[in-house]
Motif scaffolding. Sequence first.
Motif, short mmCIF file in Angstrom:
data_model
loop_
_atom_site.label_atom_id
_atom_site.label_comp_id
_atom_site.label_asym_id
_atom_site.label_seq_id
_atom_site.Cartn_x
_atom_site.Cartn_y
_atom_site.Cartn_z
N TRP A 1 86.67 28.90 -26.82
CA TRP A 1 86.48 30.31 -27.16
C TRP A 1 85.85 31.13 -26.04
N GLY A 2 85.09 30.50 -25.13
CA GLY A 2 84.38 31.27 -24.11
C GLY A 2 85.29 32.05 -23.19
N TRP A 3 86.46 31.51 -22.84
CA TRP A 3 87.36 32.21 -21.93
C TRP A 3 87.95 33.46 -22.56
N ARG A 4 87.96 33.53 -23.90
CA ARG A 4 88.55 34.68 -24.59
C ARG A 4 87.66 35.93 -24.53
N VAL A 5 86.35 35.73 -24.51
CA VAL A 5 85.42 36.85 -24.63
C VAL A 5 85.61 37.90 -23.54
N PRO A 6 85.77 37.53 -22.25
CA PRO A 6 85.98 38.56 -21.24
C PRO A 6 87.20 39.44 -21.50
N PHE A 7 88.27 38.85 -22.07
CA PHE A 7 89.46 39.64 -22.40
C PHE A 7 89.16 40.63 -23.52
N LEU A 8 88.42 40.19 -24.52
CA LEU A 8 88.12 41.06 -25.66
C LEU A 8 87.15 42.17 -25.28
N ILE A 9 86.28 41.91 -24.31
CA ILE A 9 85.33 42.94 -23.87
C ILE A 9 86.04 44.15 -23.30
N SER A 10 87.25 43.95 -22.76
CA SER A 10 87.97 45.07 -22.14
C SER A 10 88.29 46.18 -23.14
N ALA A 11 88.21 45.88 -24.44
CA ALA A 11 88.46 46.90 -25.46
C ALA A 11 87.50 48.08 -25.31
#
Length: 443
Positions: A193-203
């Motif tokens: 799950w950790g790799w996903r967080v930077p992508f979601l932050i772009s929102a």
Amino acid sequence: MTHQPSAHPDESGAKPPLRKALVAAIVGTVIEWYDYGLYGAAAGLVIGPLFFPGAIASAASLAAFATFAVGFVIRPLGGVVIGHIGDRFGRKPAMLLSVILMGAATVCIGLLPTAVAIGVWAPLLLVVMRCLQGFGAGAELAGAMTLVAEYAPQRRRGFYTSLVLATPPAGIVLATLAFFVFSRLPDDGFMSWGWRVPFLISAVLFFVAVYIRKNLEETPAYQAAVESQDRRAKDKLPLAQLFRTNTSGVVLGFLSITGHNALNYIMAAFALNFMTGPAVGMPASDALLAVTIGSVFGILGSPFGGWAADRFGAGRVMAFGAAAGVVFAFPLFAALESGSTLLATVAIAIGYGLVIGATSGSQGAFLTNLFPTASRFTGVAVTRELNGALVAGLSPLIALALIEAVGGQTWLAATYLSACCLLSLIAVLVARGRGSSAVAEPA
């Protein structure tokens, strides 16, 4: 048509419309390069094992960088379509569409199930998201440069556009820093799950950019160009006008940024994969730190390049950067394969601060000055994105393939990078100053 003095801010500083244009351009460009920096980091660390499991390490890396390249292959189409909207219907709707496509695709990548969950659909959906991301990004930086160049006074065009072009390293810094933070998690947590967080932050950045761009006004130069066009001119496609009247501008612009793009993406995407791979074996956190610290120097170097472009001419500064890249290619690869975090950091810092600082800082003035207002958005977008598809997106893949072809040695990949910079140097010299002053508008 000539630009009216009243269409630009005065020489003493940036007036409110220019400041608003700068903010809108910078935020959107940060998103573009945060998105691409994220995927570059992910391609080097997680895309292979999560979306291409079962492949040997080198094949998984090649597949990961192939999906990275896909986003660049689609960018010229986005540049043509959104560039057409920007030249025909206005800069504002084009820049809104661009940032919406980029932001939505990036968030969706962070939500994608992996191959373990849905099998072959995982890489297929990843490619679709990369295509949407690339389509939107195909006109983002071109639109940002065009918007700021048309608000900026001619004598300060280099400096103001360099502020926009300083933001790609900022986006890369934010992306690699985000991955650095989450790479400190235990491997299971980072890969699940950790790799996903930077992508979601772009929102968050995405919603900020949409809000700002909804309040943009059209540039005075664009409004004047629209008012001056007769019915016959309005019925012509900007792309057709561009290639009928200024093919040489497209060719020279394309070649002039070849070295810049090759170097930029070798440092931003390839370097992470290479340094953390079996040939070097550097810990992922150390490699991310080297790229993050090195990229900061690009943020600082680009405005100096823009200042130099206004003082000495954009063409001269572009030529200096390209010539420096010809020489720098071999020391860069030597530092990357040394296994030393310090040497890698210093090399990437020199690459971004000196070479990219010069080519990025002068690029906005050089490219926008090659095209008249009526086809400027399309001209800059097509020039940049054709190069992006053929050079920027493929350079990490080419470098990796060349190293594999000679048994892990880096000299052939360094030769490729040096040759790209040499092509840029020749193109800028052939241009003979065309990119140092604005193209005369058609009557």
